[in-house]
Scaffold this active site. Sequence first.
Site: not given
Ligand code: GLY
Length: 362
Positions: A120, A142, A184, A226, A236, A241, A245, A248, A252, A266
């Site tokens: 955990r 993430k 990015e 960030k 998010e 957040r 995107n 993206h 994507h 990417h």
């Molecule tokens: N790469 C997008 C985020 O970390 O939310």
Amino acid sequence: MKVINLKLKENSYNIYLGNNTVDKIPSYLHHSNIGNFCIIITNRKVFCLHKDKIKKITQNIPHKIIEVTDGERCKSKEWVFKIINELIKVDDIEKKVFIICVGGGTIGDLGGFVASIYKRGIPYIQVPTTLLGCVDASIGGKTAINLKEAKNIVGTFYQPKSVFVDLRFLDTLPFRELKQGFAEVIKYAVIKDRALFNFLEANYQRVKRLENKFISSVIEKCIRIKAQIVERDEKEKRGIRTILNFGHTLGHALEASLGYQKKLTHGEAVALGMVCASFISFSLGLCSKKEKERIEKLIELYSLPTKLSFSPQRVLRSLSLDKKFIGGIRIVLLERIGKTKVCKDVSLDLIKKSLRIIKKLG
Ligand code: GLY
């Protein structure tokens, strides 16, 4: 060395940025109580290129190095359980095991995911070796793996204990890999920082050549953006957040429509997605033609594509499978450089028009 603190109450951590920051890891490990046995997750390519750096990290601590498959293929359930088996082998009552991920975004995603589920949650540290990893993937917690049905479909939000961004890793990056990071970087400037946008325009040759002062200041600005976004919307849930995107959604869909081939990285897909999103913003009267053109020009200055040969039908099919698609699509747009607006119902017609803009003829 710069130290940027990402504030998330008990999950706060430092991001260390500079040349050879990795050399500080042994002393960090000594002074923190993160653990007494370290599992390094990396891959053969990174290990061969940076053996000396990895040896320095582990010089004073019992450890085991696991080399996973290169690229997205390591983000699999098979690798998750292989690493868990290794953790079980070394784990005992005397040991406090933790993970250090040394590599690009895929290694960070995989290592962070394993760290989040084993017992955990055990501590982990991110050591990104790509520009994309330095400015984006290693920060914000993430983690994810892929299933054959979809990318990043299984994942968690789980913050690292610290991130060491060592600029010297960038020296060995091929230019195509570097460009993924530039996409990015441009995204951060467009969504949040007009001054950074102006800086990227004025100094593109020096930034592309990775001149220390220039690349270091660009990376620092991106990390700060960030960190601020993650501090305000870690999971998010508040729609903040989401602005990360930008470019993206269509990016994507382009990647998926090409079956994630090497033909399009990417970063290149995100660049094309940003051209589409800027066109849609202009068409809806949100941003001016001049702003839209500046964004396209900046993408070109960083040797990223603004046109591609592809099948619009396949992109639309991928888009219709996207969870954000309900008749129209939710997409991050621009009011101007530095200010975004999330639109919930961009029409299919406008999306088709934007795809025509990036379609290479012939
Ligand atoms: N790469 C997008 C985020 O970390 O939310």
